[in-house]
Design an enzyme around this catalytic site. Sequence first.
Site, PDB file in Angstrom:
ATOM      1  N   HIS A 191       0.841  -1.206   0.000  1.00 29.69           N
ATOM      2  CA  HIS A 191       0.000   0.000   0.000  1.00 29.69           C
ATOM      3  C   HIS A 191       0.872   1.251   0.000  1.00 29.69           C
ATOM      4  O   HIS A 191       0.669   2.168  -0.806  1.00 29.69           O
ATOM      5  CB  HIS A 191      -0.907  -0.028   1.239  1.00 29.69           C
ATOM      6  CG  HIS A 191      -1.765   1.184   1.395  1.00 29.69           C
ATOM      7  ND1 HIS A 191      -3.113   1.177   1.102  1.00 29.69           N
ATOM      8  CD2 HIS A 191      -1.485   2.450   1.821  1.00 29.69           C
ATOM      9  CE1 HIS A 191      -3.616   2.376   1.340  1.00 29.69           C
ATOM     10  NE2 HIS A 191      -2.643   3.169   1.781  1.00 29.69           N
ATOM     11  N   GLU A 192       1.850   1.285   0.909  1.00 28.03           N
ATOM     12  CA  GLU A 192       2.709   2.461   1.013  1.00 28.03           C
ATOM     13  C   GLU A 192       3.657   2.580  -0.179  1.00 28.03           C
ATOM     14  O   GLU A 192       3.911   3.687  -0.684  1.00 28.03           O
ATOM     15  CB  GLU A 192       3.502   2.420   2.323  1.00 28.03           C
ATOM     16  CG  GLU A 192       2.648   2.542   3.574  1.00 28.03           C
ATOM     17  CD  GLU A 192       1.846   3.838   3.609  1.00 28.03           C
ATOM     18  OE1 GLU A 192       2.336   4.851   3.065  1.00 28.03           O
ATOM     19  OE2 GLU A 192       0.734   3.836   4.156  1.00 28.03           O
ATOM     20  N   HIS A 199       1.930   4.183  -3.063  1.00 28.89           N
ATOM     21  CA  HIS A 199       1.884   5.644  -2.944  1.00 28.89           C
ATOM     22  C   HIS A 199       3.189   6.254  -3.451  1.00 28.89           C
ATOM     23  O   HIS A 199       3.192   7.188  -4.268  1.00 28.89           O
ATOM     24  CB  HIS A 199       1.705   6.053  -1.472  1.00 28.89           C
ATOM     25  CG  HIS A 199       0.322   5.897  -0.953  1.00 28.89           C
ATOM     26  ND1 HIS A 199      -0.793   6.342  -1.628  1.00 28.89           N
ATOM     27  CD2 HIS A 199      -0.137   5.375   0.222  1.00 28.89           C
ATOM     28  CE1 HIS A 199      -1.876   6.091  -0.917  1.00 28.89           C
ATOM     29  NE2 HIS A 199      -1.501   5.504   0.209  1.00 28.89           N
TER      30      HIS A 199
END
Length: 225
Positions: free
Chosen positions: A21-22, A25
């Site tokens: 997820h990170e 980003h």
Amino acid sequence: MVNIPYIICAVLSFIPALVLHEVAHGYAAYKLGDPTAKASGRLSLNPLKHIDLFGTVILPLLLMVMGWPVFGYAKPVPYNPRYFKDPRRDDVIVGLAGPAANLVMAAVAGAVAWALYQPALNGLIDNEFFAYFYLMFLPTFALINLFLMFFNLLPIPPLDGSSIFAILIPAKYLPKYYQIQQYAFPIFMIAVVVVPYVFNFNPFSWYLGLTAGNLGNLLFPFQIY
């Protein structure tokens, strides 16, 4: 009684769900011209680069003990909107990249479940290891990713869904908005954890069941939530 197999499956699901997820980003920001995440070493798949003591360890364990949907957060990947060609548009793209990564991982788990569905019906489910993988790990992996996705899509600072405000807020107010995001987190965590506990009602659990739970059931050949 502590469910050791479930805890193992949850940990093995939660860590990659948060890390990817990170990284999503940071990678989206990098492709849009911002080198901040890469320069900070946050495009790494090493979990130690992303772990936040409270958000990655304490909060998920607390939610598991309380029987609530398991979600949490890692250290936010740094990015600088000043590098973007179109800050308002690109901020939304970066914000949605993390939830999109979680959706892809949940869909992959569902695809694996469908691919193994017939072998499971033909007797492979009698194998204990396969049964744990098929009936516990795959649903847990999918649900945790979906919980993270829908939780982060809430339009509340500092969650990813709040990036939509970058389109709605006049450009001259964006710097002030980014400042507010930095201080919104403590208030938000009180709303997530303390308020449901005090009032014995958890709107976040209801919301995640309605969204992530129902989508998870659609992705799998059997009910998982």
